[in-house]
Write an enzyme that holds these catalytic residues in place. Structure first.
Site, PDB file in Angstrom:
ATOM      1  N   SER A 146      56.008  46.618  59.265  1.00  0.00           N
ATOM      2  CA  SER A 146      55.301  47.250  58.148  1.00  0.00           C
ATOM      3  C   SER A 146      53.855  47.477  58.544  1.00  0.00           C
ATOM      4  O   SER A 146      53.295  46.724  59.344  1.00  0.00           O
ATOM      5  CB  SER A 146      55.337  46.339  56.911  1.00  0.00           C
ATOM      6  OG  SER A 146      54.469  46.835  55.899  1.00  0.00           O
ATOM      7  N   TYR A 159      54.861  37.951  53.338  1.00  0.00           N
ATOM      8  CA  TYR A 159      55.386  39.237  53.831  1.00  0.00           C
ATOM      9  C   TYR A 159      54.548  39.735  54.999  1.00  0.00           C
ATOM     10  O   TYR A 159      55.059  40.052  56.078  1.00  0.00           O
ATOM     11  CB  TYR A 159      55.374  40.252  52.684  1.00  0.00           C
ATOM     12  CG  TYR A 159      55.953  41.600  53.046  1.00  0.00           C
ATOM     13  CD1 TYR A 159      57.332  41.797  53.068  1.00  0.00           C
ATOM     14  CD2 TYR A 159      55.128  42.673  53.375  1.00  0.00           C
ATOM     15  CE1 TYR A 159      57.870  43.041  53.408  1.00  0.00           C
ATOM     16  CE2 TYR A 159      55.656  43.907  53.713  1.00  0.00           C
ATOM     17  CZ  TYR A 159      57.029  44.083  53.727  1.00  0.00           C
ATOM     18  OH  TYR A 159      57.554  45.310  54.065  1.00  0.00           O
TER      19      TYR A 159
HETATM   20  N1  LIG Z   1      59.954  50.331  51.064  1.00  0.00           N
HETATM   21  C1  LIG Z   1      58.767  50.325  51.635  1.00  0.00           C
HETATM   22  O1  LIG Z   1      57.776  50.889  51.129  1.00  0.00           O
HETATM   23  C2  LIG Z   1      58.581  49.616  52.946  1.00  0.00           C
HETATM   24  C3  LIG Z   1      57.335  49.706  53.581  1.00  0.00           C
HETATM   25  C4  LIG Z   1      57.160  49.064  54.804  1.00  0.00           C
HETATM   26  C5  LIG Z   1      58.199  48.342  55.354  1.00  0.00           C
HETATM   27  N2  LIG Z   1      59.397  48.266  54.708  1.00  0.00           N
HETATM   28  C6  LIG Z   1      60.450  47.495  55.340  1.00  0.00           C
HETATM   29  O2  LIG Z   1      61.608  48.305  55.460  1.00  0.00           O
HETATM   30  C7  LIG Z   1      62.769  47.479  55.362  1.00  0.00           C
HETATM   31  C8  LIG Z   1      63.730  48.021  54.303  1.00  0.00           C
HETATM   32  O3  LIG Z   1      63.043  48.150  53.080  1.00  0.00           O
HETATM   33  P1  LIG Z   1      63.729  48.816  51.802  1.00  0.00           P
HETATM   34  O4  LIG Z   1      62.654  49.418  51.007  1.00  0.00           O
HETATM   35  O5  LIG Z   1      64.899  49.652  52.217  1.00  0.00           O
HETATM   36  O6  LIG Z   1      64.218  47.500  51.050  1.00  0.00           O
HETATM   37  P2  LIG Z   1      65.605  47.136  50.378  1.00  0.00           P
HETATM   38  O7  LIG Z   1      65.309  45.918  49.566  1.00  0.00           O
HETATM   39  O8  LIG Z   1      66.202  48.346  49.726  1.00  0.00           O
HETATM   40  O9  LIG Z   1      66.514  46.754  51.630  1.00  0.00           O
HETATM   41  C9  LIG Z   1      66.540  45.496  52.196  1.00  0.00           C
HETATM   42  C10 LIG Z   1      67.996  45.136  52.376  1.00  0.00           C
HETATM   43  O10 LIG Z   1      68.046  43.864  53.048  1.00  0.00           O
HETATM   44  C11 LIG Z   1      69.090  43.135  52.459  1.00  0.00           C
HETATM   45  N3  LIG Z   1      68.864  41.710  52.688  1.00  0.00           N
HETATM   46  C12 LIG Z   1      67.987  40.903  52.047  1.00  0.00           C
HETATM   47  N4  LIG Z   1      68.118  39.647  52.505  1.00  0.00           N
HETATM   48  C13 LIG Z   1      69.112  39.669  53.452  1.00  0.00           C
HETATM   49  C14 LIG Z   1      69.705  38.678  54.268  1.00  0.00           C
HETATM   50  N5  LIG Z   1      69.328  37.397  54.181  1.00  0.00           N
HETATM   51  N6  LIG Z   1      70.675  39.049  55.131  1.00  0.00           N
HETATM   52  C15 LIG Z   1      71.072  40.350  55.201  1.00  0.00           C
HETATM   53  N7  LIG Z   1      70.566  41.328  54.425  1.00  0.00           N
HETATM   54  C16 LIG Z   1      69.594  40.990  53.564  1.00  0.00           C
HETATM   55  C17 LIG Z   1      69.054  43.491  50.984  1.00  0.00           C
HETATM   56  O11 LIG Z   1      70.290  43.202  50.349  1.00  0.00           O
HETATM   57  C18 LIG Z   1      68.740  44.974  51.058  1.00  0.00           C
HETATM   58  O12 LIG Z   1      69.923  45.758  51.069  1.00  0.00           O
HETATM   59  C19 LIG Z   1      62.274  46.075  55.095  1.00  0.00           C
HETATM   60  O13 LIG Z   1      62.199  45.378  56.321  1.00  0.00           O
HETATM   61  C20 LIG Z   1      60.894  46.297  54.530  1.00  0.00           C
HETATM   62  O14 LIG Z   1      60.040  45.195  54.736  1.00  0.00           O
HETATM   63  C21 LIG Z   1      59.616  48.874  53.514  1.00  0.00           C
END
Ligand SMILES: NC(=O)c1ccc[n+]([C@@H]2O[C@H](COP(=O)([O-])OP(=O)(O)OC[C@H]3O[C@@H](n4cnc5c(N)ncnc54)[C@H](O)[C@@H]3O)[C@@H](O)[C@H]2O)c1
Length: 263
Positions: A146, A159
């Site tokens: 991130s 985080y």
């Molecule tokens: N959405 C944003 O703005 C953003 C920005 C920067 C980074 N990210 C990163 O991108 C990635 C995905 O984000 P997103 O927005 O799609 O989030 P999201 O919450 O939709 O997806 C995360 C997924 O991980 C799964 N998960 C959680 N704990 C788990 C575990 N213990 N084992 C297996 N699966 C597990 C959840 O069920 C979910 O489906 C993350 O790593 C997040 O930190 C997101």
């Protein structure tokens, strides 16, 4: 988005692929010709994401995975390699949802959960995936970090700290496995239009109105823009890239979130 088949013959295991960014990466990888093991702690979400791929003519299986459990990581890699016969790419997308707060207000359990899912998870998944990727002749590991892994963020120490450490884990894994022909890179998104980020603002409109001005491009990103970066890192288009972080943040860090010059 037109497919160029840049991942033809590849097999990718994608954690957190029941989520929005992971699901978009899974769909794009499949369009590019890869077979996908869609892994998530929410099995139904993984099944829906896998079904979307197979309905579109791609190859996918759904796997239940808790990246915080070593046995579950080992079993997910075993299931993917047994089904598809090999593994060439691991994409660590899964991240925990943890509350905001300071060292005074958060619990040790909150901190440990972020560490277990966001940092130890990618380490353990890599531990079990590396031997298979090596025996396939090499491949790629991509860790979704991130932009918040690169700056201080009030109230988000678990985080932000785990994402900073994930970027460093990436560089170390790249050093350890270059000889195995395994390229390891991280991808750091800025704010992306997903439920995860909307949770903080309520509606997409408020989220974009609040955050858009913090970005040089005056908007937040889309899951497809992150998936495009992941395809690049997994394909031979990035063949001279390892141990690097691909920042896809609409210019947030370059612009310092719109901070005015003080000097
Ligand atoms: N959405 C944003 O703005 C953003 C920005 C920067 C980074 N990210 C990163 O991108 C990635 C995905 O984000 P997103 O927005 O799609 O989030 P999201 O919450 O939709 O997806 C995360 C997924 O991980 C799964 N998960 C959680 N704990 C788990 C575990 N213990 N084992 C297996 N699966 C597990 C959840 O069920 C979910 O489906 C993350 O790593 C997040 O930190 C997101």
């Amino acid at each position: 988005m037109g497919a160029s088949h840049s991942l033809m013959g590849r097999v990718a295991l994608i954690t957190g692929a029941g989520g929005e960014i992971g699901g978009a990466i899974a769909r794009r990888f499949a369009q590019e010709g890869a077979a996908i093991a869609v892994a998530d702690v929410r099995l139904e979400a993984a099944q829906a994401a896998a079904r979307a791929i197979t309905d579109a003519g791609g190859q996918a299986i759904a796997i239940h995975l808790d990246v915080a459990e070593e046995s579950s990581c080992a079993e997910a890699v075993r299931a993917a390699t047994t089904h598809f016969g090999k593994l060439t790419s691991l994409v660590n997308v899964a991240a925990a949802v943890t509350p905001d707060g300071t060292v005074e207000t958060l619990t040790l359990a909150d901190w440990n959960k972020a560490l277990a899912v966001n940092l130890t998870g990618p380490w353990t998944m890599s531990k079990y995936a590396v031997p298979h990727i090596r025996s396939a002749g090499g491949g790629t590991i991509i860790n979704i970090a991130s932009q918040l892994g690169q700056i201080g963020v009030p109230g988000r120490a678990p985080y932000s700290t785990t994402k900073a450490a994930l970027i460093q884990l990436t560089t170390c894994l790249a050093c350890d496995h270059a000889e195995d022909n395994i390229r390891v890179n991280s991808l750091s998104p800025g704010a992306i239009d997903t439920e995860r980020s909307l949770r903080r603002f309520g509606t997409r409109e408020i989220a974009n109105r609040t955050r858009g001005p913090l970005y040089l491009l005056k908007r937040t990103g889309t899951v497809d823009e992150i998936a495009a970066g992941a395809v690049f890192l997994a394909s031979d288009e990035s063949s001279f890239m390892t141990g690097a972080d691909l920042l896809i943040d609409g210019g947030y860090l370059a612009f310092k979130g719109g901070a005015k010059t003080q000097a």
